[in-house]
Design a protein around this motif. Structure first.
Motif, PDB file in Angstrom:
ATOM      1  N   GLU A   1       4.019 -11.000   7.510  1.00 30.10           N
ATOM      2  CA  GLU A   1       4.635 -10.349   8.683  1.00 30.10           C
ATOM      3  C   GLU A   1       5.985  -9.714   8.339  1.00 30.10           C
ATOM      4  O   GLU A   1       6.958 -10.405   8.005  1.00 30.10           O
ATOM      5  CB  GLU A   1       4.789 -11.320   9.866  1.00 30.10           C
TER       6      GLU A   1
ATOM      7  N   ASN B   1       8.910  -2.700  14.787  1.00 36.02           N
ATOM      8  CA  ASN B   1       7.722  -3.299  14.176  1.00 36.02           C
ATOM      9  C   ASN B   1       6.621  -3.650  15.185  1.00 36.02           C
ATOM     10  O   ASN B   1       5.430  -3.557  14.870  1.00 36.02           O
ATOM     11  CB  ASN B   1       8.144  -4.544  13.395  1.00 36.02           C
TER      12      ASN B   1
ATOM     13  N   GLY C   1      -4.991  -9.664   6.279  1.00 32.92           N
ATOM     14  CA  GLY C   1      -5.348  -8.541   5.393  1.00 32.92           C
ATOM     15  C   GLY C   1      -4.320  -7.428   5.331  1.00 32.92           C
ATOM     16  O   GLY C   1      -4.584  -6.364   4.775  1.00 32.92           O
ATOM     17  N   THR C   2      -3.147  -7.653   5.924  1.00 33.96           N
ATOM     18  CA  THR C   2      -2.158  -6.570   5.985  1.00 33.96           C
ATOM     19  C   THR C   2      -1.025  -6.771   4.978  1.00 33.96           C
ATOM     20  O   THR C   2      -0.728  -7.896   4.556  1.00 33.96           O
ATOM     21  CB  THR C   2      -1.549  -6.487   7.402  1.00 33.96           C
ATOM     22  N   VAL C   3      -0.398  -5.637   4.616  1.00 35.49           N
ATOM     23  CA  VAL C   3       0.851  -5.670   3.866  1.00 35.49           C
ATOM     24  C   VAL C   3       1.977  -5.400   4.872  1.00 35.49           C
ATOM     25  O   VAL C   3       1.707  -4.826   5.930  1.00 35.49           O
ATOM     26  CB  VAL C   3       0.858  -4.596   2.749  1.00 35.49           C
ATOM     27  N   PRO C   4       3.193  -5.784   4.579  1.00 34.97           N
ATOM     28  CA  PRO C   4       3.664  -6.406   3.357  1.00 34.97           C
ATOM     29  C   PRO C   4       3.339  -7.900   3.280  1.00 34.97           C
ATOM     30  O   PRO C   4       3.281  -8.586   4.296  1.00 34.97           O
ATOM     31  CB  PRO C   4       5.195  -6.232   3.459  1.00 34.97           C
TER      32      PRO C   4
ATOM     33  N   ILE D   1       0.907  -1.155   0.000  1.00 33.95           N
ATOM     34  CA  ILE D   1       0.000   0.000   0.000  1.00 33.95           C
ATOM     35  C   ILE D   1       0.943   1.200   0.000  1.00 33.95           C
ATOM     36  O   ILE D   1       1.901   1.214   0.800  1.00 33.95           O
ATOM     37  CB  ILE D   1      -0.884   0.040   1.267  1.00 33.95           C
TER      38      ILE D   1
ATOM     39  N   ALA E   1       2.877   2.773   3.169  1.00 34.95           N
ATOM     40  CA  ALA E   1       2.709   1.890   4.332  1.00 34.95           C
ATOM     41  C   ALA E   1       4.052   1.225   4.689  1.00 34.95           C
ATOM     42  O   ALA E   1       5.085   1.489   4.056  1.00 34.95           O
ATOM     43  CB  ALA E   1       1.647   0.837   4.024  1.00 34.95           C
ATOM     44  N   CYS E   2       4.004   0.351   5.702  1.00 36.82           N
ATOM     45  CA  CYS E   2       5.246  -0.274   6.172  1.00 36.82           C
ATOM     46  C   CYS E   2       5.901  -1.126   5.080  1.00 36.82           C
ATOM     47  O   CYS E   2       7.102  -1.431   5.163  1.00 36.82           O
ATOM     48  CB  CYS E   2       4.987  -1.090   7.430  1.00 36.82           C
TER      49      CYS E   2
HETATM   50  N1  LIG Z   1       2.403  -7.050  12.036  1.00 35.95           N
HETATM   51  C1  LIG Z   1       2.103  -6.745  10.667  1.00 35.95           C
HETATM   52  C2  LIG Z   1       1.441  -5.375  10.612  1.00 35.95           C
HETATM   53  C3  LIG Z   1       1.278  -4.885   9.202  1.00 35.95           C
HETATM   54  C4  LIG Z   1       0.318  -3.713   9.096  1.00 35.95           C
HETATM   55  O1  LIG Z   1      -0.343  -3.294  10.063  1.00 35.95           O
HETATM   56  N2  LIG Z   1       0.216  -3.202   7.875  1.00 35.95           N
HETATM   57  C5  LIG Z   1      -0.726  -2.125   7.591  1.00 35.95           C
HETATM   58  C6  LIG Z   1      -0.049  -1.028   6.753  1.00 35.95           C
HETATM   59  S1  LIG Z   1       1.339  -0.302   7.548  1.00 35.95           S
HETATM   60  C7  LIG Z   1      -1.867  -2.662   6.777  1.00 35.95           C
HETATM   61  O2  LIG Z   1      -1.671  -3.440   5.877  1.00 35.95           O
HETATM   62  N3  LIG Z   1      -3.109  -2.260   7.126  1.00 35.95           N
HETATM   63  C8  LIG Z   1      -4.279  -2.736   6.404  1.00 35.95           C
HETATM   64  C9  LIG Z   1      -4.759  -1.783   5.368  1.00 35.95           C
HETATM   65  O3  LIG Z   1      -4.390  -0.592   5.438  1.00 35.95           O
HETATM   66  O4  LIG Z   1      -5.492  -2.200   4.463  1.00 35.95           O
HETATM   67  C10 LIG Z   1       3.400  -6.752   9.854  1.00 35.95           C
HETATM   68  O5  LIG Z   1       4.423  -6.287  10.352  1.00 35.95           O
HETATM   69  O6  LIG Z   1       3.385  -7.245   8.710  1.00 35.95           O
END
Ligand SMILES: N[C@@H](CCC(=O)N[C@@H](CS)C(=O)NCC(=O)O)C(=O)O
Length: 205
Positions: free
Chosen positions: A58, A93, A44-47, A7, A10-11
């Motif tokens: 993760e 993280n 549902g999260t990236v990366p 995204i 994003a991270c």
């Molecule tokens: N613990 C997870 C956290 C990842 C996370 O929270 N990613 C956020 C973006 S920084 C995300 O994908 N949020 C869902 C969204 O925005 O659709 C990791 O480090 O991969």
């Protein structure tokens, strides 16, 4: 060739920068382009990273996978230095990232303006405390890992960019500002930011 699901901003930006630091090629895919993203990551999260048929979730697990696979100077091979580098990555993280997460959560879920600002302010107090921890860690060396950049520095630099999206005062100490500026000036992250922008521009055209 890796595929990184991202995204913009994003991270996942940190993951892309680390792939660049390792001199590897990566194909970018926006999370929203995938019909059933949960099949790649139920959370549902990236990366999310794809390496051939292997799907990795993760952020820190992905970074460690890449560091184990490609010879690098980002973290020591073994010993106390490696442990410290992993601890710093986890601090970034698993401690700093969720602290910023409270700002995003309030933005999305607290609709009453006064209550929302109260949550923003409380989250900012917690975030500022953590940046003080970073400042103390950087008292004697330019990067968290010492004199060379480490993955934790890259993660923290990416998270620091989120402060500007919210009506809060996030205060970075002088050593922290220097570290973040040094990270954000690097070719690896500049290229990662540019590729995300190019991707967006192509999708909007
Ligand atoms: N613990 C997870 C956290 C990842 C996370 O929270 N990613 C956020 C973006 S920084 C995300 O994908 N949020 C869902 C969204 O925005 O659709 C990791 O480090 O991969």
């Amino acid at each position: 060739m890796y595929t990184l699901y991202f995204i913009p901003g994003a991270c996942s930006l940190a993951t892309q920068a680390i792939i660049n630091e390792l001199g590897q090629d990566v194909n970018l895919v926006h999370k929203l382009e995938i019909d059933r993203f949960e099949t790649l990551n139920p959370a549902g999260t990236v990366p999310v990273l794809k390496d051939g048929d292997k799907v990795l979730n993760e952020g820190v697990a992905i970074i460690l996978y890449l560091l184990n696979k490609h010879k690098n100077r980002l973290i020591p091979d073994r010993g106390e230095g490696r442990h410290q580098a992993i601890e710093n990555m986890m601090f970034a993280n698993a401690t700093m990232h969720p602290a910023y997460g409270k700002l995003f959560f309030a933005q999305a879920n607290v609709t009453e303006p006064k209550a929302r600002q109260q949550v923003f302010d409380a989250a900012a107090v917690a975030i500022n405390k953590l940046w003080q921890v970073v400042e103390a860690k950087l008292e004697h060396t330019p990067y968290l890992g010492g004199h060379e950049i480490s993955p934790a520095d890259i993660l923290l630099a990416v998270y620091s960019r989120w402060s500007e999206f919210f009506p809060v005062d996030i205060v970075l100490g002088p050593h922290t500002r220097e570290m973040i500026n040094a990270v954000l000036e690097r070719e690896s992250i500049q290229r990662a930011i540019q590729r995300e922008q190019d991707y967006n521009a192509r999708s909007e055209a």
